[in-house]
Motif scaffolding. Structure first.
Motif, PDB file in Angstrom:
ATOM      1  N   ARG A  14       0.799  -1.356  -0.040  1.00 21.72           N
ATOM      2  CA  ARG A  14       0.031  -0.016  -0.049  1.00 21.72           C
ATOM      3  C   ARG A  14       0.976   1.140  -0.094  1.00 21.72           C
ATOM      4  NH1 ARG A  14      -1.970   2.991   4.329  1.00 21.72           N
ATOM      5  NH2 ARG A  14      -1.443   1.127   5.820  1.00 21.72           N
TER       6      ARG A  14
ATOM      7  N   ASN B   8       2.850   1.545  -3.591  1.00 19.81           N
ATOM      8  CA  ASN B   8       1.845   1.979  -4.462  1.00 19.81           C
ATOM      9  C   ASN B   8       1.755   3.591  -4.293  1.00 19.81           C
ATOM     10  OD1 ASN B   8       1.574  -0.243  -5.774  1.00 19.81           O
ATOM     11  ND2 ASN B   8      -0.378  -0.792  -4.432  1.00 19.81           N
ATOM     12  N   ASP B   9       1.295   4.150  -3.074  1.00 17.20           N
ATOM     13  CA  ASP B   9       1.145   5.331  -2.648  1.00 17.20           C
ATOM     14  C   ASP B   9       2.458   6.269  -3.144  1.00 17.20           C
ATOM     15  OD1 ASP B   9      -1.261   5.112  -1.932  1.00 17.20           O
ATOM     16  OD2 ASP B   9      -0.806   5.235   0.190  1.00 17.20           O
TER      17      ASP B   9
ATOM     18  N   ASN C 291       2.758   6.266  -7.288  1.00 17.39           N
ATOM     19  CA  ASN C 291       1.754   6.758  -8.041  1.00 17.39           C
ATOM     20  C   ASN C 291       1.723   8.417  -7.733  1.00 17.39           C
ATOM     21  OD1 ASN C 291       0.148   7.089  -5.809  1.00 17.39           O
ATOM     22  ND2 ASN C 291      -0.902   5.311  -6.281  1.00 17.39           N
ATOM     23  N   GLY C 292       2.536   8.822  -6.791  1.00 14.13           N
ATOM     24  CA  GLY C 292       2.678  10.384  -6.380  1.00 14.13           C
ATOM     25  C   GLY C 292       1.705  10.665  -5.341  1.00 14.13           C
ATOM     26  N   THR C 293       0.916   9.727  -4.717  1.00 18.33           N
ATOM     27  CA  THR C 293       0.108  10.131  -3.601  1.00 18.33           C
ATOM     28  C   THR C 293       0.910  10.488  -2.509  1.00 18.33           C
ATOM     29  OG1 THR C 293      -1.445   8.706  -4.226  1.00 18.33           O
ATOM     30  CG2 THR C 293      -1.704   9.146  -1.872  1.00 18.33           C
ATOM     31  N   LEU C 294       1.952  10.007  -2.205  1.00 20.05           N
ATOM     32  CA  LEU C 294       3.265  10.504  -1.314  1.00 20.05           C
ATOM     33  C   LEU C 294       4.222  10.827  -2.237  1.00 20.05           C
ATOM     34  CD1 LEU C 294       2.827   7.447   1.355  1.00 20.05           C
ATOM     35  CD2 LEU C 294       2.351   9.956   1.510  1.00 20.05           C
ATOM     36  N   PRO C 295       4.299  12.178  -2.365  1.00 22.79           N
ATOM     37  CA  PRO C 295       5.583  12.476  -3.275  1.00 22.79           C
ATOM     38  C   PRO C 295       6.788  12.612  -2.795  1.00 22.79           C
ATOM     39  CG  PRO C 295       4.138  14.468  -2.701  1.00 22.79           C
ATOM     40  CD  PRO C 295       3.513  12.961  -2.153  1.00 22.79           C
TER      41      PRO C 295
ATOM     42  N   SER D  87       7.903  13.652   1.118  1.00 19.50           N
ATOM     43  CA  SER D  87       6.777  13.653   1.890  1.00 19.50           C
ATOM     44  C   SER D  87       7.240  13.105   3.149  1.00 19.50           C
ATOM     45  CB  SER D  87       5.782  12.815   1.605  1.00 19.50           C
ATOM     46  OG  SER D  87       5.221  13.255   0.560  1.00 19.50           O
TER      47      SER D  87
END
Length: 362
Positions: free
Chosen positions: A12, A15-16, A19-23, A26
């Protein structure tokens, strides 16, 4: 948290990040904060962060916390799977499936030549060519379950590892070492705790009423057999039951003359087989010479093959922790690629006894 849950949590976060959810840059929650949020222990969270750090996605800095260091460019790994035993045992097919599940997370690519062949000698003749193809493909590392059931297996296994060593391709051994116990190679080995498995299964037979134990295996079987025999011997010693060389049977289970060499004391004898395949044939051979399993003798095996449930009687077995073996092997390989350091680690995992009718006297 189970090993599977840890793996899911790693996936999880991975993947974050990808895909840039956690750039990049961070700051992630502290281990203590995330542990409280997920209601798990702090060491469990540390496993998650450590795994992602080894992959080059995170960086843990004392006093500053854990930050994302992935910036959109990440090396793609290709690994070779060398599982020659898949032609005989379902467990190696299952191991491949677990590696494939890792591949579906869009991380590495796994190369596999399939089961190779049902005949051990044919597998021996093919394995070096497969190694050469993997080297041509410039694989990042190889997961290797050493060859067995041929007279020259030890020599072939050593040559396989030497070929990859020459190219500086790391090797992780699956299920067993390339040397027989108690000798040890320089490669990491991840597999079943075979001593414990031998002890547990023998103890089960003794608790089921057996006062005489045989351990049966085919010639040139895997080196892990000797650890199971050692565990069997230890359980017999603790129970005050004699166990010597005459109780270790090496031969073909379909050979009725070989099977007759076992002196069966009705309702007091147990036969522990190296695997379910051997156990299934032993059961058939016993029937042909008038000895009935569960009435006269008890029989058990290893690996929890699918057909064991439908044998008559159904076969008691020991289930291997295949998911954990693959997960830990993969994590160890990533660590090897990041640190460029290899130690002869031996990670032994416990499985589960599956008790069925073949170890119950009628």
């Amino acid at each position: 948290m189970s090993a599977k849950k840890v793996t899911e949590t790693i996936a999880r976060f991975r993947n974050d990040i990808l895909n840039g959810t956690l750039p990049f840059g961070s700051l992630l929650p502290s281990e203590k904060e995330l542990a409280a949020e997920m209601q798990v222990s702090r060491p469990t969270v540390a496993k998650v962060y450590n795994a992602l750090q080894k992959e080059g996605l995170l960086k843990k800095t004392p006093g500053q916390g854990t930050t994302v260091v992935f910036n959109g460019e990440r090396k793609k790994y290709t690994f070779g799977l060398l599982l020659p035993g898949a032609g005989e045992s379902e467990i190696f097919g299952a191991i491949h499936d677990h590696f494939l599940a890792i591949e579906k997370e869009k991380e590495p690519k796994f190369l596999w030549e399939g089961a190779i062949a049902n005949h051990a000698q044919v597998r021996q003749n093919s394995i070096i060519k497969i190694c050469e193809r993997y080297i041509e493909e410039n694989v990042s590392g190889v997961f290797f379950a050493p060859l067995e059931r041929t007279e020259n297996a030890a020599g072939v296994n050593k040559k396989v590892c030497e070929l990859f060593d020459k190219e500086n391709i790391p090797v992780i051994l699956i299920d067993r070492d390339i040397y027989s116990f108690p000798e040890r190679s320089q490669y990491p080995v991840i597999g079943l705790d075979n001593f414990n498995a031998g002890y547990i299964m023998t103890k089960h037979l003794i608790e089921s009423g057996c006062e005489k134990i045989y351990f049966c295996y085919r010639k040139d079987s895997a080196s892990s057999i000797y650890k199971r025999i050692a565990g069997c011997n230890s359980a017999c010693f603790d129970a005050g039951i004699p166990f010597s060389r005459e109780h270790i049977m090496v031969g073909e289970p379909a050979d009725l003359n070989f099977v007759r060499k076992m002196k069966i004391v009705p309702k007091k004898t147990g036969v522990l087989c190296a695997n379910d395949s051997t156990a299934a044939v032993i059961m058939s051979s016993f029937k042909q010479i008038g000895i009935l399993v569960s009435r006269h003798v008890l029989v058990a095996g290893y690996d929890d093959m699918k057909y064991g449930k439908v044998l008559q009687p159904s076969l008691t077995t020991y289930q291997q922790p295949l998911f954990e073996i693959v997960t830990i092997s993969y994590e160890m390989m990533l660590n090897r690629l990041v640190t460029q350091h290899s130690i002869a680690a031996n990670i032994s995992l416990t499985g589960e006894l599956i008790a069925r009718e073949s170890t119950k006297f009628a």
